[in-house]
Write a protein that holds these residues in place. Structure first.
Motif, PDB file in Angstrom:
ATOM      1  N   SER A  12      -0.415   0.293  -4.650  1.00  0.00           N
ATOM      2  CA  SER A  12      -0.547  -1.162  -4.676  1.00  0.00           C
ATOM      3  C   SER A  12       0.598  -1.798  -5.449  1.00  0.00           C
ATOM      4  CB  SER A  12      -1.879  -1.599  -5.297  1.00  0.00           C
ATOM      5  OG  SER A  12      -1.758  -1.804  -6.693  1.00  0.00           O
ATOM      6  N   ASN A  50      -5.662   1.519  -1.719  1.00  0.00           N
ATOM      7  CA  ASN A  50      -6.551   2.459  -2.407  1.00  0.00           C
ATOM      8  C   ASN A  50      -8.007   2.188  -2.032  1.00  0.00           C
ATOM      9  OD1 ASN A  50      -4.551   3.919  -3.904  1.00  0.00           O
ATOM     10  ND2 ASN A  50      -4.288   2.079  -5.137  1.00  0.00           N
ATOM     11  N   GLY A  77      -2.500  -3.570  -1.189  1.00  0.00           N
ATOM     12  CA  GLY A  77      -2.799  -2.211  -1.618  1.00  0.00           C
ATOM     13  C   GLY A  77      -3.536  -1.399  -0.564  1.00  0.00           C
ATOM     14  N   GLY A 131     -10.958  -5.436  -5.076  1.00  0.00           N
ATOM     15  CA  GLY A 131      -9.815  -5.829  -5.888  1.00  0.00           C
ATOM     16  C   GLY A 131      -9.751  -7.318  -6.174  1.00  0.00           C
ATOM     17  N   ASN A 190       0.830  -1.211   0.000  1.00  0.00           N
ATOM     18  CA  ASN A 190       0.000   0.000   0.000  1.00  0.00           C
ATOM     19  C   ASN A 190       0.863   1.260   0.000  1.00  0.00           C
ATOM     20  OD1 ASN A 190       0.594  -1.048   2.706  1.00  0.00           O
ATOM     21  ND2 ASN A 190      -0.477   0.748   3.465  1.00  0.00           N
ATOM     22  N   LYS A 195     -10.156   5.221  -7.254  1.00  0.00           N
ATOM     23  CA  LYS A 195      -9.328   4.582  -8.279  1.00  0.00           C
ATOM     24  C   LYS A 195      -9.621   5.156  -9.667  1.00  0.00           C
ATOM     25  CE  LYS A 195      -8.886   0.403  -5.502  1.00  0.00           C
ATOM     26  NZ  LYS A 195      -9.153  -1.040  -5.362  1.00  0.00           N
ATOM     27  N   ASN A 210      -6.716  -1.101  -9.112  1.00  0.00           N
ATOM     28  CA  ASN A 210      -5.282  -1.037  -8.837  1.00  0.00           C
ATOM     29  C   ASN A 210      -4.424  -1.315 -10.066  1.00  0.00           C
ATOM     30  OD1 ASN A 210      -5.412  -0.257  -6.143  1.00  0.00           O
ATOM     31  ND2 ASN A 210      -5.597  -2.354  -5.418  1.00  0.00           N
ATOM     32  N   HIS A 211      -4.818  -2.288 -10.870  1.00  0.00           N
ATOM     33  CA  HIS A 211      -4.095  -2.552 -12.109  1.00  0.00           C
ATOM     34  C   HIS A 211      -4.198  -1.338 -13.030  1.00  0.00           C
ATOM     35  CE1 HIS A 211      -2.293  -4.735 -15.400  1.00  0.00           C
ATOM     36  NE2 HIS A 211      -3.384  -4.659 -16.139  1.00  0.00           N
ATOM     37  N   LYS A 249       0.489  -3.521  -8.022  1.00  0.00           N
ATOM     38  CA  LYS A 249       0.207  -3.670  -9.454  1.00  0.00           C
ATOM     39  C   LYS A 249       1.179  -2.907 -10.349  1.00  0.00           C
ATOM     40  CE  LYS A 249      -3.738  -6.128  -9.645  1.00  0.00           C
ATOM     41  NZ  LYS A 249      -3.981  -7.286 -10.534  1.00  0.00           N
ATOM     42  N   THR A 307       1.774   3.981  -6.522  1.00  0.00           N
ATOM     43  CA  THR A 307       0.379   3.982  -6.962  1.00  0.00           C
ATOM     44  C   THR A 307      -0.558   3.385  -5.914  1.00  0.00           C
ATOM     45  OG1 THR A 307       0.635   1.817  -8.026  1.00  0.00           O
ATOM     46  CG2 THR A 307       1.023   3.777  -9.397  1.00  0.00           C
ATOM     47  N   GLU A 314      -6.691  -1.408   1.841  1.00  0.00           N
ATOM     48  CA  GLU A 314      -8.020  -1.721   1.315  1.00  0.00           C
ATOM     49  C   GLU A 314      -8.391  -3.130   1.772  1.00  0.00           C
ATOM     50  OE1 GLU A 314      -7.706  -2.468  -3.169  1.00  0.00           O
ATOM     51  OE2 GLU A 314      -5.972  -1.213  -2.705  1.00  0.00           O
TER      52      GLU A 314
END
Length: 328
Positions: free
Chosen positions: A53, A310, A308, A234, A47, A110, A82-83, A55, A51, A279
Motif C-alpha cells: 500500500s 492487503n 492498497g 482501511g 497495491n 495485516k 496498512n499504516h 502507506k 508493503t 483491497e
C-alpha cells in the motif's frame, strides 16, 4: 493553489528522501474498464508497493525527519493495517523499534505481516479513538514517538509523492480519484495536483459506512461519525484530522460516498478486467464510477488511485464468489 495545501517544495523534499525506499509504482492504462466507467481509465497501483500500500511513503518520510534520540526510543502507531505495515517496514530499514496498536478486528494478513517485519503488535478496541487512547498510554510509559496515520504534515507530504508521480506520467490527466479515510493520502495528493495544475479535478471517495468527510463538510468542521460494518477496513477512521480537513475543504473538488454492493462490484471488476488484486478500500473510486455517482465524459483521462492490496484470502474469495459479474 491556495496557501492551505502542503507546499510543493515540501513534497519535493519528501520525494528526495524516499529515493530508493519503496517503489515508484507505474501508471497503467485500464482500457478494459473504459466501457463501464465511461471515460479513459488509468490506474495508479499502490497495491504493488513493497508493503502492499501507499502507506510506506508517509511513514518512511516522517521517520526520516526524526532525530537519533527519538529513533533510539522507538516509534508507535495506531492502524487498522496498512499504516502498520508502512511503519513496521520503515522501522526495520532504520533499525528502530515499532509498536503497532491495531483494532481487535484487524485483518489477519495485516497483523501477521506487521509481526513478520519485527513490530510488536497490540490488539485494542475497534475504533480509532480507542486505539489512540492506548497509544497515548504507551507513549507516556515508554517515550515512543507517534507516527500518526494521517494527521501529520510530513506524513501527508510523503503520501503526496503519489500525486507528483501521476503528474509526471500523465501531465494531461483531467481528473484524479482518491480513496478517502483519515485524509492523509488525499491531503498530500491534492496538494501536489493543485499546486502544479489547479485545473485538474481531484475527487475523494469514502464509504457510506463511515462518512466522516461528507458529514464534516456539511457541518463545516471536523465531526466524529459512528462506524458501521464495511468491507473497506482501511477506511474506518471516524473523524478527520484538523489539518487534513482544512486542506480537503479548500482544495478537493468533490467528495463522494459509496455503498457496500458497489464496493464489492468494483473490487471484482478490477480483478476481472485489470488482473489487479486490490483491497476494497482501494476500489472506492471505481465503485463511485460504476454506481453512477461519479459523472465522467468519454474523452476524459481519469486516474484512479488504487491505495492498497492487503486483503484477506477469505474476503477476496467472498467478493469474487458473491453475485454475478456484470462485465459486458
Amino acid at each position: 493553489m491556495k496557501e492551505t495545501g502542503i507546499p510543493l517544495d515540501q513534497l519535493e523534499k519528501a520525494r528526495e528522501r524516499l529515493k530508493n525506499r519503496g517503489k515508484i509504482t507505474p501508471l497503467l492504462r485500464g482500457e478494459t474498464l473504459d466501457h463501464r466507467v465511461g471515460a479513459q481509465v488509468y490506474v495508479k497501483p499502490e497495491n504493488l508497493q513493497v508493503t502492499g500500500s501507499f502507506k510506506i511513503r508517509g511513514a518512511t518520510n516522517k521517520m526520516l525527519t526524526l532525530g537519533k534520540e527519538a529513533l533510539e526510543k522507538g516509534v508507535i502507531a495506531a492502524s487498522s493495517g496498512n499504516h502498520a505495515l508502512g511503519v513496521s517496514y520503515a522501522a526495520k530499514m532504520l533499525n528502530t523499534k515499532a509498536v503497532i496498536v491495531m483494532p481487535t478486528n484487524a485483518p489477519k494478513i495485516k497483523r501477521e505481516k506487521a509481526k513478520a517485519l519485527g513490530a510488536e503488535v497490540i490488539l485494542h478496541g475497534t475504533t480509532s479513538r480507542e486505539r489512540y487512547d492506548k497509544v497515548e498510554e504507551l507513549i507516556r510509559a515508554h517515550g515512543y514517538t507517534l507516527i500518526h496515520s494521517y494527521a501529520d504534515e510530513d506524513l501527508m507530504a510523503g503520501q503526496g509523492t503519489v500525486g507528483l508521480e501521476i503528474l509526471e506520467a500523465l501531465p494531461e490527466v483531467d481528473r484524479v480519484v482518491v480513496p478517502l479515510g483519515g485524509g492523509g493520502l488525499l491531503s498530500g495528493v491534492v496538494s501536489a495536483i493543485k499546486g502544479t495544475n489547479p485545473n485538474i479535478q481531484v475527487v475523494g471517495v469514502e464509504t457510506e459506512a463511515v462518512p466522516r468527510y461528507t458529514v464534516s463538510l456539511e457541518n463545516r468542521r471536523p465531526t466524529t461519525v459512528e462506524i458501521q460494518d464495511t468491507f473497506a477496513d482501511g477506511l474506518r477512521v471516524v473523524e478527520p484530522g484538523k489539518r487534513n480537513f482544512e486542506i480537503i475543504q479548500a482544495l478537493v473538488d468533490q467528495v463522494i460516498t459509496v455503498g457496500e454492493s458497489d464496493l464489492r462490484q468494483a473490487t471484482k471488476a478490477l480483478y476481472m478486467e485489470t488482473k489487479l488484486v486490490v483491497e476494497p478500500s482501494a476500489a472506492v473510486g471505481i465503485a463511485a464510477a460504476l454506481g453512477g455517482k461519479l459523472q465522467l465524459k468519454k474523452k476524459e483521462k481519469v486516474c484512479f488511485l488504487l491505495s492498497g492490496g492487503n486483503v484477506d484470502e477469505e474476503t477476496m474469495i467472498e467478493i469474487l464468489k458473491g453475485g454475478s459479474y456484470e462485465g459486458n
